[in-house]
Design an enzyme around this catalytic site. Sequence first.
Site, PDB file in Angstrom:
ATOM      1  N   GLU A 127       4.232 -17.864  34.602  1.00 58.41           N
ATOM      2  CA  GLU A 127       3.607 -18.706  33.588  1.00 58.41           C
ATOM      3  C   GLU A 127       2.195 -19.064  34.037  1.00 58.41           C
ATOM      4  O   GLU A 127       1.989 -19.474  35.186  1.00 58.41           O
ATOM      5  CB  GLU A 127       4.412 -19.992  33.365  1.00 58.41           C
ATOM      6  CG  GLU A 127       3.889 -20.785  32.179  1.00 58.41           C
ATOM      7  CD  GLU A 127       4.724 -22.032  31.881  1.00 58.41           C
ATOM      8  OE1 GLU A 127       4.335 -22.797  30.987  1.00 58.41           O
ATOM      9  OE2 GLU A 127       5.771 -22.237  32.535  1.00 58.41           O
ATOM     10  N   GLY A 268       4.310 -27.384  40.686  1.00 58.42           N
ATOM     11  CA  GLY A 268       5.408 -28.136  41.252  1.00 58.42           C
ATOM     12  C   GLY A 268       6.689 -27.330  41.242  1.00 58.42           C
ATOM     13  O   GLY A 268       7.432 -27.297  42.222  1.00 58.42           O
ATOM     14  N   MET A 270       8.975 -24.086  38.560  1.00 55.89           N
ATOM     15  CA  MET A 270       8.947 -23.178  37.410  1.00 55.89           C
ATOM     16  C   MET A 270      10.363 -22.934  36.920  1.00 55.89           C
ATOM     17  O   MET A 270      11.264 -22.616  37.686  1.00 55.89           O
ATOM     18  CB  MET A 270       8.271 -21.859  37.806  1.00 55.89           C
ATOM     19  CG  MET A 270       8.160 -20.860  36.666  1.00 55.89           C
ATOM     20  SD  MET A 270       7.196 -21.523  35.276  1.00 55.89           S
ATOM     21  CE  MET A 270       7.976 -20.674  33.910  1.00 55.89           C
ATOM     22  N   GLU A 271      10.530 -23.052  35.594  1.00 55.34           N
ATOM     23  CA  GLU A 271      11.856 -23.065  34.970  1.00 55.34           C
ATOM     24  C   GLU A 271      12.418 -21.697  34.632  1.00 55.34           C
ATOM     25  O   GLU A 271      13.226 -21.569  33.707  1.00 55.34           O
ATOM     26  CB  GLU A 271      11.801 -23.905  33.684  1.00 55.34           C
ATOM     27  CG  GLU A 271      10.989 -23.294  32.530  1.00 55.34           C
ATOM     28  CD  GLU A 271       9.541 -23.725  32.479  1.00 55.34           C
ATOM     29  OE1 GLU A 271       8.916 -23.580  31.411  1.00 55.34           O
ATOM     30  OE2 GLU A 271       9.029 -24.205  33.509  1.00 55.34           O
ATOM     31  N   ASN A 272      12.044 -20.647  35.336  1.00 54.23           N
ATOM     32  CA  ASN A 272      12.544 -19.304  35.037  1.00 54.23           C
ATOM     33  C   ASN A 272      14.046 -19.340  34.740  1.00 54.23           C
ATOM     34  O   ASN A 272      14.812 -19.986  35.446  1.00 54.23           O
ATOM     35  CB  ASN A 272      12.314 -18.375  36.234  1.00 54.23           C
ATOM     36  CG  ASN A 272      10.939 -18.550  36.833  1.00 54.23           C
ATOM     37  OD1 ASN A 272       9.934 -18.316  36.200  1.00 54.23           O
ATOM     38  ND2 ASN A 272      10.907 -18.993  38.086  1.00 54.23           N
ATOM     39  N   GLU A 305      12.969 -29.252  35.320  1.00 50.14           N
ATOM     40  CA  GLU A 305      13.081 -27.795  35.226  1.00 50.14           C
ATOM     41  C   GLU A 305      14.434 -27.389  34.638  1.00 50.14           C
ATOM     42  O   GLU A 305      14.508 -26.418  33.873  1.00 50.14           O
ATOM     43  CB  GLU A 305      12.873 -27.163  36.603  1.00 50.14           C
ATOM     44  CG  GLU A 305      11.550 -27.509  37.270  1.00 50.14           C
ATOM     45  CD  GLU A 305      10.333 -27.252  36.389  1.00 50.14           C
ATOM     46  OE1 GLU A 305      10.348 -26.297  35.598  1.00 50.14           O
ATOM     47  OE2 GLU A 305       9.364 -28.029  36.489  1.00 50.14           O
ATOM     48  N   HIS A 308      14.434 -27.710  30.863  1.00 46.63           N
ATOM     49  CA  HIS A 308      13.717 -26.629  30.188  1.00 46.63           C
ATOM     50  C   HIS A 308      14.666 -25.531  29.698  1.00 46.63           C
ATOM     51  O   HIS A 308      14.283 -24.731  28.831  1.00 46.63           O
ATOM     52  CB  HIS A 308      12.697 -25.987  31.137  1.00 46.63           C
ATOM     53  CG  HIS A 308      11.329 -26.565  31.043  1.00 46.63           C
ATOM     54  ND1 HIS A 308      10.664 -26.738  29.847  1.00 46.63           N
ATOM     55  CD2 HIS A 308      10.453 -26.989  32.011  1.00 46.63           C
ATOM     56  CE1 HIS A 308       9.465 -27.237  30.066  1.00 46.63           C
ATOM     57  NE2 HIS A 308       9.313 -27.412  31.365  1.00 46.63           N
ATOM     58  N   GLU A 327       6.550 -28.711  27.155  1.00 41.01           N
ATOM     59  CA  GLU A 327       6.263 -29.582  28.290  1.00 41.01           C
ATOM     60  C   GLU A 327       6.341 -31.065  27.918  1.00 41.01           C
ATOM     61  O   GLU A 327       6.967 -31.856  28.624  1.00 41.01           O
ATOM     62  CB  GLU A 327       4.903 -29.247  28.899  1.00 41.01           C
ATOM     63  CG  GLU A 327       4.847 -27.872  29.533  1.00 41.01           C
ATOM     64  CD  GLU A 327       5.853 -27.664  30.662  1.00 41.01           C
ATOM     65  OE1 GLU A 327       6.455 -28.658  31.126  1.00 41.01           O
ATOM     66  OE2 GLU A 327       6.048 -26.509  31.072  1.00 41.01           O
TER      67      GLU A 327
END
Length: 879
Positions: A127, A268, A270-272, A305, A308, A327
């Site tokens: 991202e 900080g 990442m919500e993969n 996260e 998300h 977000e």
Amino acid sequence: MRTDTPPIVRLEDYRPPDFLIDRVELDIRLHPHATRVTATLAMRPNPAGRPDVPLVLEGDELTFVSAALDGRALALGEFLASPHSFTLPNPPQHPFTLAIETQIDPSANTKLMGLYRSNGVYCTQCEAEGFRRITYFLDRPDVLSVYTTRIEGDAESEPVLLGNGNLVEAGPIGRGKRHFATWHDPFPKPSYLFAVVGGPLGKIRQSFITMSGREVELAIYVEPGKESRAAYALEALERAMRWDEKVFGREYDLGVFNVVAVSDFNMGAMENKGLNIFNDKYVLASPETATDADYAHIEAIIAHEYFHNWTGNRVTCRDWFQLCLKEGLTVFRDQEFSSDMRSRPVHRIAEVRNLRARQFAEDAGPLAHPVRPRQYREINNFYTATVYEKGAEIVRMLKTLIGEEAFRRGMDLYFERWDGKAATVEDFLQAFADVTGRDLSHFARWYEQAGTPQVTVAGHYDAEDRTYRLDFAQATPPTPGESEKLPLVIPIALGLVAQDGTPMQPDCNRLSGDGVFVLDKAADSITFHNVPSRPVPSVFRGFSAPVKVALDLAEAELLTLLRHDTDPFNRWQAAQTVAMRFLTREARDGARDHSGPEQLAAALLDFLDREALADPAFAALVLALPSEAEIAQELATDVDPDAVHGARVFARQIMGRRLRSRLDALYHELRAEGPYSPDAASAGRRSLRHAALDLVVAAEPEDGMARVAEAFHAADNMTDLIGTLAIAATLPASADRERLFEEFRRRYEGEPLVLDKWLALQAMIPERETLDRVRALMKDPAFAMSNPNRLRALVGSFAMGNPTQFHRVDGEGYEFLAEVVLATDPANPQVAARLLTAFGTWRTVESGRRARAEAALRRIAAAPSLSPDVSDIVQRSLA
């Protein structure tokens, strides 16, 4: 590095993609310098796109190897390939399969975008536009695909191979020197949610049973030997999953949920999908290495996260202009979670302080933009407090306007309609409009208009008619590109308090059942009837809207609210307003009037006697004076940071002397009993204890070092150690102070996250020698220019947390930051651009400093080969 100026991307120019990618099969063969990636894309023309157009896939610093269409190798004349794009001039007008092989060098990827290798671990950050650094692709959020990823690596150096989704197959290759793992994610997702990880990692795990009875394996992967420090993060994850089921009805959908902590990370976390990648500072914690604030941040960011998964992954955003849709909404959700896990009033005050410090300042400066921007050059520069924090406030206002039950029904409808799709702000609001029957088009203006509104409030009491009228007027100042502003829909939660502190219940037919008045025009009034005496108005309870409030109450009336208001936020706000008045007066006029601090201290003494031990965390917030940044923001123009600092030091000294006896007693009463615990109640006691010691020491700073050193050596946890060291940093320079910093350094050798705190505290010492100290620390083995955490800890803390020294009158602070930005930019443009935002308030300082700040910015702007990230920020800062 690309140095050309990217074109302006405009919301109004959005059009659907001309092609869709239904399935993606990736074969990734890891190698430190020559990773091979084969992407097989099942594609088809988009019926909503343009017919008979070339297929253009984005790339970024890629090495092309080969391409095949429907299994046939393409000849050179049939395509165009460069490091930045792959073009098929005459693609089929029916479904087809395109296979492209690329080669990348993860070890040389200092941008930390795409696939990179850090401390022997391969990981990804895609991202916003990082996937194009792995393979050529339609790298945009409205192209959703089902991914299957085969990862191959060295069995010894990469024993752990992780991907999105569920593990399908894994095993050795040949004689076992290499091995593979195949992961499949059945849920369509955009490319920015793709992730792989490979390397030597330790693991902790546990099972979670969802509300429908499915078993999910939760696992956190960390540097070997640090597994025990991930236990709190794992507990927080389980709490977040259970909370989301209860509050939003959202159940997790895969069989595994993996979190990986890495030490080199631009963001900080990442919500993969199914494979969250975290900056290790937001995963690793133990009483010996993490503070109460660290534990709270870990809980919040783990939750953010995870949340998300539904607000961002299952329902994603159509384009990057809709970034606030994932977000801002998810920040709102994590704030609600943290409020339920901890003290809601205390957490709300912390949210507002953060909003005012970061977002209000952003709105007042050259980088101001709407929550949903209308255009951008570099999307990485719009991961801002406006998108995140103000975006969350808009969702909170929506809930206030329509009520909790309708808000939940609207969220349910939003998920039902847009699951597996890419949505817009309009789609989000329409769900709530449909469940309530309300027209939200006027409310939507919050997404379109930049700036912080100011609401002026005036009260008028008629003793003969026993009525009380409140007049409201709203105005939003101009922001870059927006000179004219329209009225917004502003929910105002309010109440009346009698002068003796008694709550009033007068009649008013314009308030909702929750005591909310909606100001939706430039000016409006409400009248209360059967009011027996002149009341004190309590407006914007709970900070019901992200606005600045001008309400001319006398100090005595504000102190009535502090003592008697039923709303905790406005009790805190009353103390802040009293303090802000004398602090700005002293900073502007140079006066040293004891009466303001003395009056507030007397009220605080009464407050502490009555309720300090009932809610220590709240008491600590009430004791805290506005920060130097908040005072400067209130002054708004021609700010002298040295005068602001001096005014605050003076006020703390007067208040410390007045309160010293009570604070000393509190300090001893709050002494911890038993082992350390990060729970909210224990953390609250520690925060009040530190606040008490801070003011006691401020009363006589020349004699405070011995008291601080005693507390430092008695500390048995990181919260108390850092708390006392932070107080030491505010005291005059001395050999004793330096010995404390040196002792801390020796004790935590080999603990980078702890030494980040050591770096940050020194960078924020408010004395002239600090810049030389920072330059020297850049040569310390604890510091590394290549690590974003180290840069943020040292240089970021200096530029954003030390106003007197960053804004030095000789301009050396500005020149230093310019040097670091220019040195960082070629390797990591994202981090360089974030550091550069420290100049966001440069126009508010007095003329001499302003000229020097502008000169430093122009020096950056004139440098050759700037990245698009830095070029965008510096151009907007100077516009």
